[in-house]
Design a protein around this motif. Structure first.
Motif, mmCIF file in Angstrom:
data_model
loop_
_atom_site.group_PDB
_atom_site.id
_atom_site.type_symbol
_atom_site.label_atom_id
_atom_site.label_comp_id
_atom_site.label_asym_id
_atom_site.label_seq_id
_atom_site.Cartn_x
_atom_site.Cartn_y
_atom_site.Cartn_z
ATOM 1 N N SER A 108 0.791 -1.241 0.000
ATOM 2 C CA SER A 108 0.000 0.000 0.000
ATOM 3 C C SER A 108 0.820 1.287 0.000
ATOM 4 C CB SER A 108 -0.917 0.005 1.235
ATOM 5 O OG SER A 108 -0.162 0.139 2.434
ATOM 6 N N LEU A 111 -0.748 4.166 -1.840
ATOM 7 C CA LEU A 111 -2.187 4.370 -1.623
ATOM 8 C C LEU A 111 -2.525 5.833 -1.361
ATOM 9 C CD1 LEU A 111 -5.065 3.316 -1.135
ATOM 10 C CD2 LEU A 111 -4.364 2.650 1.164
ATOM 11 N N SER A 112 -1.691 6.530 -0.599
ATOM 12 C CA SER A 112 -1.977 7.932 -0.251
ATOM 13 C C SER A 112 -1.140 8.924 -1.062
ATOM 14 C CB SER A 112 -1.735 8.154 1.240
ATOM 15 O OG SER A 112 -0.378 7.886 1.571
ATOM 16 N N HIS A 113 -0.520 8.456 -2.138
ATOM 17 C CA HIS A 113 0.347 9.345 -2.920
ATOM 18 C C HIS A 113 -0.488 10.445 -3.584
ATOM 19 C CE1 HIS A 113 3.316 10.756 -5.823
ATOM 20 N NE2 HIS A 113 4.231 10.085 -5.128
ATOM 21 N N LYS A 117 -4.446 10.881 -6.046
ATOM 22 C CA LYS A 117 -5.543 11.296 -5.161
ATOM 23 C C LYS A 117 -6.909 11.234 -5.842
ATOM 24 C CE LYS A 117 -4.848 16.300 -5.987
ATOM 25 N NZ LYS A 117 -6.116 16.515 -6.691
ATOM 26 N N LYS A 121 -9.485 3.905 -5.467
ATOM 27 C CA LYS A 121 -8.517 3.032 -4.807
ATOM 28 C C LYS A 121 -9.224 2.166 -3.765
ATOM 29 C CE LYS A 121 -6.377 6.775 -3.913
ATOM 30 N NZ LYS A 121 -5.486 7.838 -3.379
ATOM 31 N N LYS A 161 -3.026 5.506 9.450
ATOM 32 C CA LYS A 161 -3.869 6.634 9.017
ATOM 33 C C LYS A 161 -3.801 6.860 7.516
ATOM 34 C CE LYS A 161 -0.349 10.134 10.165
ATOM 35 N NZ LYS A 161 0.633 9.183 10.752
ATOM 36 N N LYS A 162 -2.702 6.466 6.870
ATOM 37 C CA LYS A 162 -2.569 6.641 5.430
ATOM 38 C C LYS A 162 -3.546 5.753 4.656
ATOM 39 C CE LYS A 162 2.298 8.060 5.484
ATOM 40 N NZ LYS A 162 2.074 9.399 4.913
ATOM 41 N N ALA A 165 -6.937 6.859 2.642
ATOM 42 C CA ALA A 165 -7.059 7.329 1.254
ATOM 43 C C ALA A 165 -7.856 6.360 0.387
ATOM 44 C CB ALA A 165 -5.663 7.538 0.653
#
Length: 378
Positions: A108, A111-113, A117, A121, A161-162, A165
């Motif tokens: 992952s 995942l938050s890249h 955004k 996902k 927390k990431k 996303a």
């Protein structure tokens, strides 16, 4: 509507010879058979090699070298996540606008890249990983490994927390579904159990003449379970007992040596393992961690006769109606002695098949994933 999908795996899922790889491989297979176009992304490490088998289900399979050295250490990321980062992977994901399926926390990293955004996902939790690593640290006897598991658990808790996303969470275990639904209420959540290689219940009716425990016998969790049986359950049983699996730990070999009614079978090939499970009278499967993929339980239910477990083995599975349960060593012994001579009936086989079809039908579960994407893309 035909779905096009990126799946990021934490490993090359072929050969499908352990829990996580089995789930990924059969998920890819059944999604492809349901009409999805898949690009699969895999890190290369630990001797696993590119596979033509995967290419038969995927439009494209991408492979990325996973560095296993000090360059993969970072105090802000868990090692299992940071070591799987790869710039080429990100570049490949940016070549189109397909939805992205992140298969496991260790897959992952992107995942938050920010460049992703606006993409759809989905995240597939295989565990609540910081809890899993905490339990591993508590059970590990080797000081260095214990330290690693403890640090990884702390970093995984911070990293969690990431995962917010993700637009949807499709956890493997029912209790993980509850955890992530409370943690990330803004996302869509659906429990989709492990994909697996079993198409029908093939359990043999009648009786066998031994009980069996099976699993990866080098894994700490399985070593603990096997030693529990060898020290507290098997001695004095009026029946034969088989312990079978990959690379049995030396402690298991030593504990079994003095038991005339116990045989350890090391590294049986898949056909041999299937036969051992199929011919046994009772599958005896305790665990002391209610985490992870318990595909051995599905293997036992689809191919074996009576199945005897403890409560942690059933946690998050919805399979309590088709298993016998023992809470301690005395209860395990009593139920083994009682059920060793009770035939497995055709009625029980049908009841088991009907129950497994509720949650563990690969085709239905693949369609749930496809329907989610179709709804969003309409």
């Amino acid at each position: 509507m035909k779905i096009k999908l990126h799946i990021i795996s934490f490993d090359i899922p072929w050969p499908a010879n352990y829990g996580g790889a089995i789930d990924v491989f059969y998920k890819v297979k059944f999604l492809a058979e349901a009409g999805a176009t898949i690009q699969l992304h895999c890190p290369v490490y630990a001797g696993r090699q590119p596979s033509e088998e995967l290419e038969s289900y995927c439009q494209k399979v991408w492979y990325y070298k996973r560095p296993a050295n000090w360059t993969s250490l970072n105090l802000q990321y868990p090692y299992m996540v940071y070591s799987r980062r790869n710039k080429q992977l990100l570049e490949n994901l940016l070549q189109d606008d397909w939805p992205i399926f992140f298969d496991g926390t260790n897959a992952s990293y992107y995942l938050s890249h920010p460049l992703l955004k606006d993409r759809i996902k989905v995240f597939r939790p295989h565990n609540v990983e910081h809890e899993y690593f905490k339990l591993m640290a508590q059970r590990e006897l080797h000081a260095f490994k214990r330290l690693y598991y403890g640090i990884e658990s702390t970093l995984l808790r911070q990293y969690e927390k990431k995962l917010g996303a993700a637009k949807a969470f499709f956890p493997i275990a029912a209790h993980d579904y509850q955890y992530y639904r409370e943690k990330f209420p803004q996302a869509y959540h659906e429990w989709i159990p492990a994909f697996h290689p079993f198409y029908e219940v093939k359990s043999a009716c009648g009786t066998g003449d031994y009980a069996i425990y099976h699993g990866n016998l080098a894994h700490a969790e399985n070593i603990e379970a096997a030693l529990f049986l060898l020290e507290n359950v098997i001695p004095g049983l009026p029946c034969n007992f088989v312990i079978a699996g990959r690379n049995p730990d030396a402690k298991i070999i030593r504990a079994a040596k003095g038991l005339a009614n116990c045989t350890v079978i090391a590294n049986p090939d898949p056909a041999h393992m299937d036969r051992l499970i199929h011919e046994a009278q009772i599958q005896v499967l305790p665990t002391f961690q209610n985490t992870g993929l318990k595909l051995k339980l599905l293997h036992a239910l689809f191919n074996g006769r009576h199945v005897l477990v403890n409560p942690p083995m059933l946690d998050g599975t919805e399979l309590d109606k088709v298993c016998m349960v023992a809470a301690n060593a005395a209860s395990f012994r009593k139920k083994i002695e009682e059920w060793m001579y009770i035939p497995f009936s055709i009625e029980e086989k049908k009841r088991r098949a009907d129950h497994l079809a509720i949650h563990y039908d690969n085709g239905k579960n693949a369609q749930k994933i496809i329907s989610f994407f179709q709804h969003l893309l309409l």
